[in-house]
Design a protein around this motif. Structure first.
Motif, PDB file in Angstrom:
ATOM      1  N   ILE A  68       0.814  -1.331   0.036  1.00 36.40           N
ATOM      2  CA  ILE A  68       0.072   0.045  -0.141  1.00 36.40           C
ATOM      3  C   ILE A  68       0.808   1.297   0.040  1.00 36.40           C
ATOM      4  CG2 ILE A  68      -0.062   0.062   2.470  1.00 36.40           C
ATOM      5  CD1 ILE A  68      -3.153   0.759   2.065  1.00 36.40           C
ATOM      6  N   ILE A  69       0.529   2.275  -0.627  1.00 34.99           N
ATOM      7  CA  ILE A  69       1.300   3.180  -0.818  1.00 34.99           C
ATOM      8  C   ILE A  69       0.747   4.748  -0.105  1.00 34.99           C
ATOM      9  CG2 ILE A  69       2.327   2.969  -3.141  1.00 34.99           C
ATOM     10  CD1 ILE A  69       0.312   4.730  -4.338  1.00 34.99           C
ATOM     11  N   PHE A  70       1.509   5.399   0.177  1.00 31.02           N
ATOM     12  CA  PHE A  70       1.097   6.535   1.046  1.00 31.02           C
ATOM     13  C   PHE A  70      -0.266   7.114   0.623  1.00 31.02           C
ATOM     14  CE2 PHE A  70       1.250  11.272   2.344  1.00 31.02           C
ATOM     15  CZ  PHE A  70       1.062  10.940   3.777  1.00 31.02           C
ATOM     16  N   GLU A  71      -0.397   7.439  -0.595  1.00 27.82           N
ATOM     17  CA  GLU A  71      -1.498   8.256  -0.791  1.00 27.82           C
ATOM     18  C   GLU A  71      -2.834   7.435  -0.645  1.00 27.82           C
ATOM     19  OE1 GLU A  71      -1.352   9.666  -5.050  1.00 27.82           O
ATOM     20  OE2 GLU A  71       0.800  10.545  -4.719  1.00 27.82           O
ATOM     21  N   ASP A  72      -2.476   5.977  -0.815  1.00 27.43           N
ATOM     22  CA  ASP A  72      -3.827   5.198  -0.586  1.00 27.43           C
ATOM     23  C   ASP A  72      -4.116   5.026   0.671  1.00 27.43           C
ATOM     24  OD1 ASP A  72      -4.029   4.442  -3.631  1.00 27.43           O
ATOM     25  OD2 ASP A  72      -2.545   2.912  -3.303  1.00 27.43           O
ATOM     26  N   LEU A  73      -2.865   5.022   1.660  1.00 27.36           N
ATOM     27  CA  LEU A  73      -3.495   4.873   3.135  1.00 27.36           C
ATOM     28  C   LEU A  73      -3.992   6.135   3.620  1.00 27.36           C
ATOM     29  CD1 LEU A  73      -2.972   3.277   5.768  1.00 27.36           C
ATOM     30  CD2 LEU A  73      -0.647   4.492   5.779  1.00 27.36           C
ATOM     31  N   LEU A  74      -3.687   7.350   2.899  1.00 23.96           N
ATOM     32  CA  LEU A  74      -3.919   8.538   3.334  1.00 23.96           C
ATOM     33  C   LEU A  74      -5.522   8.627   2.890  1.00 23.96           C
ATOM     34  CD1 LEU A  74      -3.532  11.417   4.582  1.00 23.96           C
ATOM     35  CD2 LEU A  74      -2.933  12.154   2.368  1.00 23.96           C
ATOM     36  N   LEU A 107      -1.269  15.854   1.916  1.00 24.50           N
ATOM     37  CA  LEU A 107      -0.724  15.383   0.709  1.00 24.50           C
ATOM     38  C   LEU A 107       0.427  16.303   0.055  1.00 24.50           C
ATOM     39  CD1 LEU A 107      -1.092  12.902  -1.352  1.00 24.50           C
ATOM     40  CD2 LEU A 107      -2.770  14.221  -2.693  1.00 24.50           C
ATOM     41  N   SER A 108       0.125  17.470   0.157  1.00 21.26           N
ATOM     42  CA  SER A 108       0.987  18.580  -0.513  1.00 21.26           C
ATOM     43  C   SER A 108       2.259  18.565   0.563  1.00 21.26           C
ATOM     44  CB  SER A 108       0.337  20.238  -0.544  1.00 21.26           C
ATOM     45  OG  SER A 108       0.050  20.462   0.848  1.00 21.26           O
ATOM     46  N   LEU A 109       2.183  18.642   1.920  1.00 22.37           N
ATOM     47  CA  LEU A 109       3.117  18.525   2.638  1.00 22.37           C
ATOM     48  C   LEU A 109       4.331  17.342   2.426  1.00 22.37           C
ATOM     49  CD1 LEU A 109       1.683  19.836   6.119  1.00 22.37           C
ATOM     50  CD2 LEU A 109       3.299  21.098   4.350  1.00 22.37           C
TER      51      LEU A 109
END
Length: 111
Positions: A68-74, A107-109
């Protein structure tokens, strides 16, 4: 003949699973403003969330195999947070106003 018995049994089980909540909840007194009733009121939103999640991710199998990548987890965290905020405050627009800017900011940070 065995196929027809399987069809009848599966139809009976399906019917029983649909009727069981009505039979069980008829005997239990639930507070109208309680969290259980609010949860059932948002059941359609949960189903829609599942449909939206399925349409966003499609048949990506890597989400369930530890990749799982960071964006999906977020995204998953924000969807869960929005559900909790909506359930707690009874204001879906408040969840939108809190979660969308939070998602975009995080996401932007970290990008």
């Amino acid at each position: 003949m065995d196929v027809w018995i399987a069809i009848l049994v599966s139809g009976g089980v399906s019917w029983l699973l649909r009727v069981a909540p009505f039979l069980l909840l008829r005997r239990i007194k639930l507070d109208i403003s309680g969290p259980a009733v609010r949860f059932f009121n948002y059941a359609s939103a949960i189903v829609m969330g599942g449909i939206i999640y399925g349409s966003l991710y499609g048949t990506r199998d890597d989400l369930f195999f530890g990749h799982i990548i960071f964006e999906d987890l977020l995204k998953l965290i924000v969807v869960f947070l929005s559900f909790v905020i909506t359930l707690w405050s009874r204001k879906p627009n408040l969840a939108l106003l809190i979660c969308l800017p939070s998602y975009l900011l995080i996401l932007s940070l970290f990008r």
